[in-house]
Motif scaffolding. Sequence first.
Motif, PDB file in Angstrom:
ATOM      1  N   ILE A 229       0.879  -1.168   0.000  1.00 13.10           N
ATOM      2  CA  ILE A 229       0.000   0.000   0.000  1.00 13.10           C
ATOM      3  C   ILE A 229       0.914   1.214   0.000  1.00 13.10           C
ATOM      4  CG2 ILE A 229      -1.770   1.259   1.288  1.00 13.10           C
ATOM      5  CD1 ILE A 229      -2.636  -1.477   2.432  1.00 13.10           C
ATOM      6  N   ALA A 230       0.901   1.956  -1.087  1.00 15.93           N
ATOM      7  CA  ALA A 230       1.966   2.921  -1.352  1.00 15.93           C
ATOM      8  C   ALA A 230       1.542   4.365  -1.110  1.00 15.93           C
ATOM      9  CB  ALA A 230       2.455   2.778  -2.793  1.00 15.93           C
ATOM     10  N   ASN A 231       2.366   5.069  -0.327  1.00 19.27           N
ATOM     11  CA  ASN A 231       2.344   6.536  -0.252  1.00 19.27           C
ATOM     12  C   ASN A 231       1.029   7.116   0.280  1.00 19.27           C
ATOM     13  OD1 ASN A 231       4.914   6.440  -1.479  1.00 19.27           O
ATOM     14  ND2 ASN A 231       3.955   6.373  -3.512  1.00 19.27           N
ATOM     15  N   GLY A 232       0.410   6.416   1.236  1.00 21.53           N
ATOM     16  CA  GLY A 232      -0.826   6.919   1.822  1.00 21.53           C
ATOM     17  C   GLY A 232      -0.568   7.701   3.104  1.00 21.53           C
ATOM     18  N   MET A 233      -1.586   8.395   3.571  1.00 21.76           N
ATOM     19  CA  MET A 233      -1.534   9.059   4.869  1.00 21.76           C
ATOM     20  C   MET A 233      -1.888   8.015   5.920  1.00 21.76           C
ATOM     21  SD  MET A 233      -0.893  11.749   6.624  1.00 21.76           S
ATOM     22  CE  MET A 233      -0.943  13.156   5.502  1.00 21.76           C
ATOM     23  N   ILE A 234      -0.892   7.485   6.589  1.00 20.77           N
ATOM     24  CA  ILE A 234      -1.063   6.367   7.517  1.00 20.77           C
ATOM     25  C   ILE A 234      -1.390   6.892   8.911  1.00 20.77           C
ATOM     26  CG2 ILE A 234       0.085   4.416   8.619  1.00 20.77           C
ATOM     27  CD1 ILE A 234       1.793   4.161   6.064  1.00 20.77           C
ATOM     28  N   LYS A 235      -2.472   6.389   9.480  1.00 18.07           N
ATOM     29  CA  LYS A 235      -2.855   6.736  10.846  1.00 18.07           C
ATOM     30  C   LYS A 235      -2.813   5.452  11.662  1.00 18.07           C
ATOM     31  CE  LYS A 235      -6.003   9.715  13.384  1.00 18.07           C
ATOM     32  NZ  LYS A 235      -4.880  10.609  13.744  1.00 18.07           N
ATOM     33  N   PRO A 236      -1.726   5.233  12.405  1.00 20.28           N
ATOM     34  CA  PRO A 236      -1.536   3.928  13.055  1.00 20.28           C
ATOM     35  C   PRO A 236      -2.492   3.638  14.208  1.00 20.28           C
ATOM     36  CG  PRO A 236       0.546   5.138  12.858  1.00 20.28           C
ATOM     37  CD  PRO A 236      -0.556   6.104  12.563  1.00 20.28           C
ATOM     38  N   MET A 237      -3.006   4.682  14.899  1.00 19.34           N
ATOM     39  CA  MET A 237      -3.864   4.552  16.079  1.00 19.34           C
ATOM     40  C   MET A 237      -3.107   4.008  17.287  1.00 19.34           C
ATOM     41  SD  MET A 237      -6.457   5.926  14.798  1.00 19.34           S
ATOM     42  CE  MET A 237      -7.128   6.043  16.442  1.00 19.34           C
TER      43      MET A 237
ATOM     44  N   ARG B 121      14.152  22.314  -0.336  1.00 21.99           N
ATOM     45  CA  ARG B 121      13.055  21.565  -0.957  1.00 21.99           C
ATOM     46  C   ARG B 121      13.149  20.083  -0.587  1.00 21.99           C
ATOM     47  NH1 ARG B 121      13.554  23.907  -7.023  1.00 21.99           N
ATOM     48  NH2 ARG B 121      15.710  23.385  -6.558  1.00 21.99           N
ATOM     49  N   PRO B 122      12.041  19.381  -0.577  1.00 24.21           N
ATOM     50  CA  PRO B 122      12.097  17.960  -0.238  1.00 24.21           C
ATOM     51  C   PRO B 122      13.063  17.207  -1.140  1.00 24.21           C
ATOM     52  CG  PRO B 122       9.826  18.716  -0.325  1.00 24.21           C
ATOM     53  CD  PRO B 122      10.678  19.830  -0.871  1.00 24.21           C
ATOM     54  N   GLU B 123      13.892  16.359  -0.523  1.00 31.41           N
ATOM     55  CA  GLU B 123      14.881  15.604  -1.279  1.00 31.41           C
ATOM     56  C   GLU B 123      14.264  14.368  -1.916  1.00 31.41           C
ATOM     57  OE1 GLU B 123      18.108  13.892   1.023  1.00 31.41           O
ATOM     58  OE2 GLU B 123      19.506  14.798  -0.374  1.00 31.41           O
ATOM     59  N   ASN B 124      13.389  13.721  -1.163  1.00 31.16           N
ATOM     60  CA  ASN B 124      12.750  12.496  -1.661  1.00 31.16           C
ATOM     61  C   ASN B 124      11.235  12.631  -1.537  1.00 31.16           C
ATOM     62  OD1 ASN B 124      15.110  10.855  -2.219  1.00 31.16           O
ATOM     63  ND2 ASN B 124      15.431  10.903   0.003  1.00 31.16           N
ATOM     64  N   MET B 125      10.559  12.657  -2.654  1.00 36.99           N
ATOM     65  CA  MET B 125       9.103  12.670  -2.656  1.00 36.99           C
ATOM     66  C   MET B 125       8.600  11.251  -2.396  1.00 36.99           C
ATOM     67  SD  MET B 125       8.349  15.762  -2.944  1.00 36.99           S
ATOM     68  CE  MET B 125       6.599  15.758  -3.316  1.00 36.99           C
ATOM     69  N   PRO B 126       7.311  11.034  -2.269  1.00 35.77           N
ATOM     70  CA  PRO B 126       6.812   9.669  -2.066  1.00 35.77           C
ATOM     71  C   PRO B 126       7.405   8.694  -3.082  1.00 35.77           C
ATOM     72  CG  PRO B 126       5.028  11.226  -1.812  1.00 35.77           C
ATOM     73  CD  PRO B 126       6.218  12.015  -2.263  1.00 35.77           C
ATOM     74  N   TYR B 127       7.622   7.466  -2.622  1.00 35.80           N
ATOM     75  CA  TYR B 127       8.302   6.468  -3.437  1.00 35.80           C
ATOM     76  C   TYR B 127       7.572   6.189  -4.747  1.00 35.80           C
ATOM     77  CZ  TYR B 127      10.835   5.465   0.887  1.00 35.80           C
ATOM     78  OH  TYR B 127      11.586   5.561   2.018  1.00 35.80           O
ATOM     79  N   SER B 128       8.315   6.068  -5.813  1.00 32.53           N
ATOM     80  CA  SER B 128       7.737   5.635  -7.077  1.00 32.53           C
ATOM     81  C   SER B 128       7.568   4.127  -7.025  1.00 32.53           C
ATOM     82  CB  SER B 128       8.660   6.002  -8.244  1.00 32.53           C
ATOM     83  OG  SER B 128       9.852   5.239  -8.177  1.00 32.53           O
TER      84      SER B 128
ATOM     85  N   PHE C 194       1.281   9.960   9.263  1.00 31.51           N
ATOM     86  CA  PHE C 194       2.425  10.286   8.413  1.00 31.51           C
ATOM     87  C   PHE C 194       2.231   9.659   7.042  1.00 31.51           C
ATOM     88  CE2 PHE C 194       3.302   6.383  10.720  1.00 31.51           C
ATOM     89  CZ  PHE C 194       3.754   5.513   9.735  1.00 31.51           C
ATOM     90  N   VAL C 195       2.904  10.209   6.034  1.00 24.66           N
ATOM     91  CA  VAL C 195       2.867   9.626   4.700  1.00 24.66           C
ATOM     92  C   VAL C 195       3.860   8.467   4.664  1.00 24.66           C
ATOM     93  CG1 VAL C 195       3.248   9.999   2.239  1.00 24.66           C
ATOM     94  CG2 VAL C 195       2.204  11.795   3.624  1.00 24.66           C
ATOM     95  N   GLY C 196       3.386   7.330   4.198  1.00 26.48           N
ATOM     96  CA  GLY C 196       4.250   6.166   4.165  1.00 26.48           C
ATOM     97  C   GLY C 196       3.643   5.030   3.372  1.00 26.48           C
TER      98      GLY C 196
END
Length: 414
Positions: free
Chosen positions: A8-16, A48-55, A22-24
Amino acid sequence: MNNEPIIIANGMIKPMTGEKEFVGSILVNEGKIAKILPCDFSEDETGRPENMPYSENTLKEVFGLSTDLNVKIISAQGKWVLPGYIDAHCHVGIGEEIFQYEGDDINEATDPLTPELRAIDGINPEDEGFRDARLGGVTAAFTCPGSANVIGGTGVVVKTAGRVVEEMILREPAGLKVAFGENPKVVYGEQKKMPMTRMGTAALLRQALVDAQNYREKLEQGKTDPDKLPERDLGLETIKLVLEKKIPLRAHAHRADDIMTAIRIAREFNVDLVLEHCTDGHKIADILQKYHYPAAIGPSFTNRAKVELKDRTFSTPGVLAKAGLKVAIMTDHSVTPIQYLPLCAAMAVRSGMDIEDALKAITIWPAEILGVADRIGSLAEGKDADIVIWDGEPLGFHSVPETVLINGTIVKPE
């Protein structure tokens, strides 16, 4: 079970689990959450951000997977990723929606004391309620007998997917259903038998607990003197589990006085207790705060169908959470359809509950109340891959669960 790994790629993860969203990305393998990786948003010298969400090309690499391994990649970019929601009290599977008599196995209303009954023996995995739950992002539930009897039987925690109930079980038994207030009075008063009063209900429950204490004592004596071994009694065996704190009493109680009777008996016999419905809980929050029993609150998406519900309000879970109690929001399906569990939580927020507490009340708190937090209720490595991808904020009225996984298998889209 799906044997193909899923990312599951590059979502806004809410672990609870207490940490902020966080985005992960999440690696799912063999039905479990294998790894969770936050995206790297470190800045270069320009700020500027060095690494955007993973391709997708680099996802296998960052998870340490072979490049030639077949992996299903689900993009969750711009979406929210949460653990599957948990309904802490319902009758899904044993009270089927479409069928009336044929599918109604909720109450064995022939005897006020039936601790030997097990919800597991009445669950139909093909009940449409399970499908509705999955499509609504509800991946687990505590389903139990109804409240006609003083002691109704044991409930079970199940996943909402499976061909047979044995594939669905998380914990069984998970609690012994008992009931106070109007329901036992009405059912057995009409039969001209005890209990016809609240006093009768409490007396029957106390006597059953005493009988189980005596049964347990005879079992102990029987270890050294076989002549003292009692005849096996399935009902007393179940109540014995309560006395040993292996399962809690799950006490149906709406009115404030009934809530206090449940607490009084639990303290008399030193047993664990979960308050079910707890409709008047907001009236006595300061008193309940002293005892710290958890509460499964609801259903609130209903009319005032009986006297006990005259003061029902969506504010109750928020009031009790602010008082420091662990609360779960529940549907009592099919009283409120199980797929509307997140709407019940949203309505609690509308009535003053903190949004973080409302989310906890349908994820990690019910998992803890039900004794299954080691497997579900939060997103953490090693836990069951019960995961939902929402197209918007998780309690938004317009948000829809786009993808639902149970045990690492995609159940929505079907």
